[in-house]
Design a protein around this motif. Structure first.
Motif, PDB file in Angstrom:
ATOM      1  N   SER A  58       0.747  -1.159   0.092  1.00  0.00           N
ATOM      2  CA  SER A  58       0.397   0.179  -0.053  1.00  0.00           C
ATOM      3  C   SER A  58       0.844   1.507  -0.037  1.00  0.00           C
ATOM      4  N   LEU A  59       2.207   0.697   0.766  1.00  0.00           N
ATOM      5  CA  LEU A  59       3.185   2.245   0.930  1.00  0.00           C
ATOM      6  C   LEU A  59       3.473   3.500  -0.655  1.00  0.00           C
ATOM      7  N   SER A  60       3.419   2.597  -1.830  1.00  0.00           N
ATOM      8  CA  SER A  60       3.851   3.615  -2.832  1.00  0.00           C
ATOM      9  C   SER A  60       2.429   3.657  -3.288  1.00  0.00           C
ATOM     10  N   PRO A  61       2.276   4.934  -3.818  1.00  0.00           N
ATOM     11  CA  PRO A  61       1.074   5.028  -4.849  1.00  0.00           C
ATOM     12  C   PRO A  61       1.271   5.018  -6.048  1.00  0.00           C
ATOM     13  N   HIS A  62       2.472   4.084  -6.861  1.00  0.00           N
ATOM     14  CA  HIS A  62       2.397   4.062  -8.469  1.00  0.00           C
ATOM     15  C   HIS A  62       1.349   2.135  -7.941  1.00  0.00           C
ATOM     16  N   ILE A  63       1.425   1.844  -9.090  1.00  0.00           N
ATOM     17  CA  ILE A  63       0.891   0.363  -9.642  1.00  0.00           C
ATOM     18  C   ILE A  63       2.697  -0.025  -9.458  1.00  0.00           C
ATOM     19  N   GLN A  64       2.981  -1.446  -8.947  1.00  0.00           N
ATOM     20  CA  GLN A  64       3.878  -2.361  -8.736  1.00  0.00           C
ATOM     21  C   GLN A  64       3.188  -3.127  -9.333  1.00  0.00           C
ATOM     22  N   PHE A  65       4.902  -4.113  -9.947  1.00  0.00           N
ATOM     23  CA  PHE A  65       5.251  -5.293 -10.238  1.00  0.00           C
ATOM     24  C   PHE A  65       5.451  -6.496  -9.459  1.00  0.00           C
ATOM     25  N   VAL A  66       5.051  -8.002  -9.363  1.00  0.00           N
ATOM     26  CA  VAL A  66       6.060  -8.695  -9.185  1.00  0.00           C
ATOM     27  C   VAL A  66       5.532  -9.869  -9.920  1.00  0.00           C
ATOM     28  N   ARG A  67       6.773 -11.514  -9.489  1.00  0.00           N
ATOM     29  CA  ARG A  67       6.451 -11.967 -10.078  1.00  0.00           C
ATOM     30  C   ARG A  67       6.735 -13.020  -8.804  1.00  0.00           C
ATOM     31  N   ARG A  68       5.729 -13.988  -9.452  1.00  0.00           N
ATOM     32  CA  ARG A  68       5.433 -15.049  -8.185  1.00  0.00           C
ATOM     33  C   ARG A  68       6.267 -16.470  -8.990  1.00  0.00           C
ATOM     34  N   GLU A  69       7.217 -16.897  -7.507  1.00  0.00           N
ATOM     35  CA  GLU A  69       8.054 -17.882  -8.727  1.00  0.00           C
ATOM     36  C   GLU A  69       7.117 -19.219  -8.411  1.00  0.00           C
ATOM     37  N   SER A  70       6.155 -19.607  -7.620  1.00  0.00           N
ATOM     38  CA  SER A  70       5.376 -20.336  -7.485  1.00  0.00           C
ATOM     39  C   SER A  70       4.497 -20.935  -9.064  1.00  0.00           C
ATOM     40  N   LYS A  71       4.371 -19.569 -10.075  1.00  0.00           N
ATOM     41  CA  LYS A  71       3.989 -20.012 -11.300  1.00  0.00           C
ATOM     42  C   LYS A  71       4.654 -19.286 -12.057  1.00  0.00           C
ATOM     43  N   CYS A  72       6.150 -19.200 -12.300  1.00  0.00           N
ATOM     44  CA  CYS A  72       6.752 -18.569 -13.643  1.00  0.00           C
ATOM     45  C   CYS A  72       7.547 -19.548 -13.690  1.00  0.00           C
ATOM     46  N   LEU A  73       7.115 -19.213 -15.346  1.00  0.00           N
ATOM     47  CA  LEU A  73       7.844 -20.886 -15.970  1.00  0.00           C
ATOM     48  C   LEU A  73       9.170 -20.882 -16.615  1.00  0.00           C
ATOM     49  N   HIS A  74       9.520 -19.657 -15.858  1.00  0.00           N
ATOM     50  CA  HIS A  74      11.391 -19.383 -16.877  1.00  0.00           C
ATOM     51  C   HIS A  74      11.300 -19.180 -18.274  1.00  0.00           C
ATOM     52  N   CYS A  75      10.328 -18.734 -18.950  1.00  0.00           N
ATOM     53  CA  CYS A  75      10.609 -17.781 -20.270  1.00  0.00           C
ATOM     54  C   CYS A  75      12.369 -17.379 -20.715  1.00  0.00           C
ATOM     55  N   SER A  76      12.679 -17.308 -21.064  1.00  0.00           N
ATOM     56  CA  SER A  76      13.744 -16.688 -21.669  1.00  0.00           C
ATOM     57  C   SER A  76      13.293 -16.182 -22.889  1.00  0.00           C
ATOM     58  N   PRO A  77      13.736 -14.796 -23.103  1.00  0.00           N
ATOM     59  CA  PRO A  77      13.567 -14.182 -22.124  1.00  0.00           C
ATOM     60  C   PRO A  77      12.163 -13.362 -21.590  1.00  0.00           C
ATOM     61  N   CYS A  78      12.375 -13.822 -20.726  1.00  0.00           N
ATOM     62  CA  CYS A  78      11.299 -13.536 -19.543  1.00  0.00           C
ATOM     63  C   CYS A  78      10.972 -11.986 -20.469  1.00  0.00           C
ATOM     64  N   LEU A  79       9.533 -11.049 -20.573  1.00  0.00           N
ATOM     65  CA  LEU A  79       9.212 -10.343 -21.173  1.00  0.00           C
ATOM     66  C   LEU A  79       8.731  -9.536 -20.164  1.00  0.00           C
ATOM     67  N   ARG A  80       8.671  -9.604 -18.971  1.00  0.00           N
ATOM     68  CA  ARG A  80       8.291  -9.195 -17.893  1.00  0.00           C
ATOM     69  C   ARG A  80       6.692  -7.968 -18.186  1.00  0.00           C
ATOM     70  N   ASP A  81       5.699  -9.016 -18.579  1.00  0.00           N
ATOM     71  CA  ASP A  81       5.193  -8.140 -18.921  1.00  0.00           C
ATOM     72  C   ASP A  81       3.458  -8.538 -18.858  1.00  0.00           C
ATOM     73  N   VAL A  82       2.577  -8.208 -17.962  1.00  0.00           N
ATOM     74  CA  VAL A  82       1.455  -8.906 -17.169  1.00  0.00           C
ATOM     75  C   VAL A  82       0.226  -9.760 -18.736  1.00  0.00           C
ATOM     76  N   GLU A  83       0.331  -8.952 -20.076  1.00  0.00           N
ATOM     77  CA  GLU A  83      -0.219  -8.962 -20.872  1.00  0.00           C
ATOM     78  C   GLU A  83       0.806 -10.192 -21.784  1.00  0.00           C
ATOM     79  N   GLU A  84       1.336 -10.140 -21.261  1.00  0.00           N
ATOM     80  CA  GLU A  84       1.906 -11.169 -22.174  1.00  0.00           C
ATOM     81  C   GLU A  84       2.138 -13.019 -21.663  1.00  0.00           C
ATOM     82  N   CYS A  85       2.296 -12.577 -19.924  1.00  0.00           N
ATOM     83  CA  CYS A  85       2.939 -13.835 -19.107  1.00  0.00           C
ATOM     84  C   CYS A  85       2.736 -14.658 -18.979  1.00  0.00           C
ATOM     85  N   PRO A  86       2.775 -15.778 -20.125  1.00  0.00           N
ATOM     86  CA  PRO A  86       1.430 -17.237 -20.125  1.00  0.00           C
ATOM     87  C   PRO A  86       0.846 -17.853 -19.022  1.00  0.00           C
TER      88      PRO A  86
END
Length: 291
Positions: A58-86
């Motif tokens: 809640s501290l930052s007023p900005h939208i932040q982005f996090v990566r949940r390891e339990s869901k990560c497929l370790h794509c190469s390269p990682c696009l770090r894009d919310v709309e593209e993350c499979p």
């Protein structure tokens, strides 16, 4: 998939408007943020830095982005894009929502409000950072007969606080460290302004409910509690909520890559909490632990 240099979701802080807010969660069926069954809207952004904060997202007023390891497929390269993350591993914390859309969301729970005497609580973060929107939302909820509350530290110019508080059935007002210098150094809070604001709300007949978090090393002491009680007595307010420290937010700090200053600090024992409760009750206060 196409390469994206940055997430497509806007990270800009919304202007101070009445038609759009930035929130990070809507919690339904809450029993601890006002009377009855409540839906709590968590606003993003907070000017304070409480070491014990259970909502570091809640501290930052900005939208932040996090990566949940339990869901990560370790794509190469990682696009770090919310709309593209499979796999949905890369996700935003925070979203912008219109007044009408937020009303539609919270009013899905209207049957629970009516049955339990509950309603909607605006929390954070600090809701006063988005006061124009909050005031309009509260007014619309009142028009629908919904009980309303806010959770706030009250550290804002009084007109901003009053615009929101005057539209509430309850103002859950947190009092923290009652030493001016320490409060400024530790929490980044203007204690004289907070206390003046509290007193002004009480004098105007607004239903203000003081709350004191019981934090080891900061507020968990008879001395700090005594200062709270001494401040409250001239206001005529005789209720007090004590909120024992907990470590439920620790996992969020890890997810955000932040250091948890309260790591390995145990929750206060029942005996310590009971002793403070009894101390306040003997001073004439009606005490609720939690709430």
């Amino acid at each position: 998939m196409t390469l994206s240099a940055a997430p497509r979701i806007s990270c800009e802080v919304p202007e101070t408007r009445v038609d759009m807010a930035r929130i990070f969660n809507i919690q339904r069926y809450s029993l601890n943020d006002g009377r009855g069954i409540r839906t709590v809207v968590f606003f993003k952004g907070c000017p304070h830095r409480c070491p014990w904060c259970a909502n570091p997202e809640s501290l930052s007023p900005h939208i932040q982005f996090v990566r949940r390891e339990s869901k990560c497929l370790h794509c190469s390269p990682c696009l770090r894009d919310v709309e593209e993350c499979p796999s949905g591993a890369f996700e935003p914390i925070g979203r912008d929502v219109s007044l009408d859309a937020l009303l539609d969301e919270v009013m899905k729970d209207e049957i629970f409000f009516r049955a339990s005497g509950g309603g909607v609580t605006l929390s954070g973060g600090e809701v006063l950072m988005q006061a124009p929107f909050a005031a309009r939302l509260l007014a619309r909820l009142h028009q629908s007969g919904v009980h309303t509350a806010i959770e706030t530290a009250g550290d804002a110019p009084f007109p901003r606080l009053f615009a929101v508080a005057s539209r509430c059935d309850e103002v859950l007002f947190d009092l923290k460290i009652m030493d001016t210098r320490q409060s400024k150094q530790v929490v980044k809070l203007n204690l004289p302004r907070v206390l003046k604001n509290f007193s002004r709300l009480a004098a105007l007949g607004i239903n203000v409910i003081p709350r004191l978090p019981l934090i080891p090393g900061y507020t968990l002491s008879p001395e700090n509690l005594q200062r709270v009680l001494a401040f409250l007595q001239p206001t005529g307010i005789t209720v007090l909520h004590l909120l024992p420290f907990h470590s439920y937010g620790e996992a969020k700090y890890r997810l955000l890559g932040r250091h948890w200053e309260m790591k390995n600090i145990p929750a206060p024992s029942a005996d310590k909490v009971d002793a403070l409760r009894l101390f306040a009750e003997q001073a004439g206060f009606q005490v609720t632990v939690g709430g």
